[in-house]
Design an enzyme around this catalytic site. Sequence first.
Site, PDB file in Angstrom:
ATOM      1  N   ASP A  99       0.068   6.345 -20.103  1.00 47.69           N
ATOM      2  CA  ASP A  99       1.143   7.009 -20.828  1.00 47.69           C
ATOM      3  C   ASP A  99       2.352   7.052 -19.898  1.00 47.69           C
ATOM      4  OD1 ASP A  99       2.483   8.768 -22.597  1.00 47.69           O
ATOM      5  OD2 ASP A  99       0.574   9.714 -23.122  1.00 47.69           O
ATOM      6  N   ASP A 195       6.190   7.322 -24.199  1.00 47.55           N
ATOM      7  CA  ASP A 195       6.526   8.617 -24.772  1.00 47.55           C
ATOM      8  C   ASP A 195       7.985   8.603 -25.242  1.00 47.55           C
ATOM      9  OD1 ASP A 195       5.399  11.554 -24.711  1.00 47.55           O
ATOM     10  OD2 ASP A 195       7.455  11.734 -23.969  1.00 47.55           O
ATOM     11  N   GLU A 254       5.848   5.589 -28.853  1.00 49.59           N
ATOM     12  CA  GLU A 254       5.796   6.782 -29.698  1.00 49.59           C
ATOM     13  C   GLU A 254       7.171   6.941 -30.322  1.00 49.59           C
ATOM     14  OE1 GLU A 254       5.110  11.593 -29.595  1.00 49.59           O
ATOM     15  OE2 GLU A 254       6.272  10.592 -28.055  1.00 49.59           O
ATOM     16  N   HIS A 319      -2.910  14.394 -29.395  1.00 48.44           N
ATOM     17  CA  HIS A 319      -2.792  15.631 -28.631  1.00 48.44           C
ATOM     18  C   HIS A 319      -1.639  16.515 -29.103  1.00 48.44           C
ATOM     19  CE1 HIS A 319       0.132  12.896 -27.095  1.00 48.44           C
ATOM     20  NE2 HIS A 319       0.713  13.878 -26.423  1.00 48.44           N
ATOM     21  N   ASP A 320      -0.909  16.069 -30.127  1.00 47.68           N
ATOM     22  CA  ASP A 320       0.203  16.870 -30.645  1.00 47.68           C
ATOM     23  C   ASP A 320      -0.072  17.441 -32.035  1.00 47.68           C
ATOM     24  OD1 ASP A 320       1.847  16.358 -28.414  1.00 47.68           O
ATOM     25  OD2 ASP A 320       2.616  14.512 -29.289  1.00 47.68           O
TER      26      ASP A 320
HETATM   27  C1  NOJ Z   1       5.679  13.491 -26.902  1.00 51.25           C
HETATM   28  C2  NOJ Z   1       4.316  13.843 -26.397  1.00 51.25           C
HETATM   29  O1  NOJ Z   1       3.350  13.281 -27.251  1.00 51.25           O
HETATM   30  C3  NOJ Z   1       4.239  15.330 -26.331  1.00 51.25           C
HETATM   31  O2  NOJ Z   1       2.940  15.776 -26.034  1.00 51.25           O
HETATM   32  C4  NOJ Z   1       5.228  15.814 -25.297  1.00 51.25           C
HETATM   33  O3  NOJ Z   1       5.239  17.224 -25.306  1.00 51.25           O
HETATM   34  C5  NOJ Z   1       6.638  15.301 -25.585  1.00 51.25           C
HETATM   35  N1  NOJ Z   1       6.654  13.921 -25.936  1.00 51.25           N
HETATM   36  C6  NOJ Z   1       7.513  15.469 -24.381  1.00 51.25           C
HETATM   37  O4  NOJ Z   1       7.126  14.559 -23.392  1.00 51.25           O
END
Ligand code: NOJ
Length: 524
Positions: A99, A195, A254, A319-320
């Site tokens: 990542d 990211d 992402e 994870h989000d």
């Molecule tokens: C996206 C990530 O998936 C998330 O977990 C993170 O908090 C934010 N970007 C900031 O890096």
Amino acid sequence: MDDFIWWRDGVIYQIYPRSFADADGDGLGDLPGIISRLDYLADLGVDALWLSPIYPSPDVDFGYDISDFTAVDPRFGSLGDFDRLVAEAHRRGLRIILDLVLNHTSDRHPWFVESRLSRDNPKRDWYIWRDRPNNWQASFGGRAWEYDPATGQYYLHLFTPKQPDVNWRNPAVRRAQLDVVRFWLERGADGFRLDVFNAYFKHPGLPDNPPRLGLRGFDRQRHIYDIDQPEMIPLLNELRHLLDSYPERYAVGETYVGTPQKAASYCGDDRLHAAFSFDFTDLDLIYPWNPAWIAGRIARRETIFNAAGIWPTTVLSNHDLPRAASRYAPGEDDARAKLAMALLLTLRGTPFLYYGEEIGLRDLSLRRGEILDPPGKKYWPIYKGRDGCRAPMQWNDAAYAGFSTARPWLPVHADYPRRNVAAQAADPDSLLNFTRRLIALRKAQPALTRGDMTLLEAPRGCLAYSRRWQDQTVLVTLNFSGRSVRWSPPAGRKWTPLLPAADGSDAAAVVLQPRQAALLGSAS
Ligand code: NOJ
């Protein structure tokens, strides 16, 4: 399969390292822990592991605030452990995807520590400093500017104030960030998850974003100046060139504030290999479990990705997000979790499986005082943050679910004595064995990996589609309803059941039990 391309034809498994397996008994997962579970992962049948950030981090955003891009957080291990992980993974045919969080750093990163020292510091322009803020909002709440009294200016942060955005327009920053990519390529990383990549460049004049209707401050703006600037395309060209100078490397982005159109537009032979379109998880806080809605989302993504000639990705959990099993399968019954798994593993596109999804891990329900995640702390109780989906992996019924010998950084879900890998491995009807069977089926049937995709007429409460590759067709029917449903596959071919049972019989009609998935195959 001939010409197998791992990132297109394989299954990618996301590991949240602090929650997967703890080898040194400090309550936090680590790289040696992951190494100790590689046989399990190879046996599951996945092809690549995406590791959420493993770098040193003050953990304001749990690894997504990085203070050194080219080291391993000592709590997770060392660079030597990383090398061992790559070697051991490769030995088992597993690729490693790192990542990369290159939009921002931690405020403790030496670049920012220097940058904030004085207005004329050589690193000042490595971040975005202004005398006056514009109207931009941070996606974790509040405005996107933090005043720094030491030098009397504001710096930009699209996430927490402890995550200052770097200035990608500065050529020295661009060089340094591409050196980070090169560093990990040289160490054997097979790919990267980028990211919020489409936020790297901001409009140079930093104009106010225009308003629109929305819930949170962040949603009440059209994000036209803080993300998606044209400079991203030449950067992706350069990044792809770098990746292609090594064999079989990969990058998935992402897409921030994404749409499928936007995701597809960033992909191609000279851009990213893939970008998340989040087709089933993009309506904040709403996750319809409805075959007609899902069919509509499939149709939309098929049209867009086919027209662009881009390979899609499928994500139901990460994870989000609240986990798919928690969203769709209340209680402990896994019937709906199996249906969701069947969807994930049979759509056209690379499936991303989130650790624990294969055993139906459920989200933690935490009290206010237990919340660690910054947006959860800020928006409680309307939004309780992302800790729930980051609980320790449940390996067995020993203390702390076999994740660690010490109290883990987040509590273990109370269902662990029954819901764990060891118990499900021993149960032929478990979600784990269902997932294994489906992954194996996917590998054995090129129609399921490479085949094109057509939505079919289906009985009420069901979703049906076909996947076709050369002379092979696989029909997928998913019964979302609570009734049993009889379904007749298209006439004129001999259909053989592939799932739930592959008994070689002729299936002129299928009876689907409530919430059951059935796969039929035909060759002609
Ligand atoms: C996206 C990530 O998936 C998330 O977990 C993170 O908090 C934010 N970007 C900031 O890096």
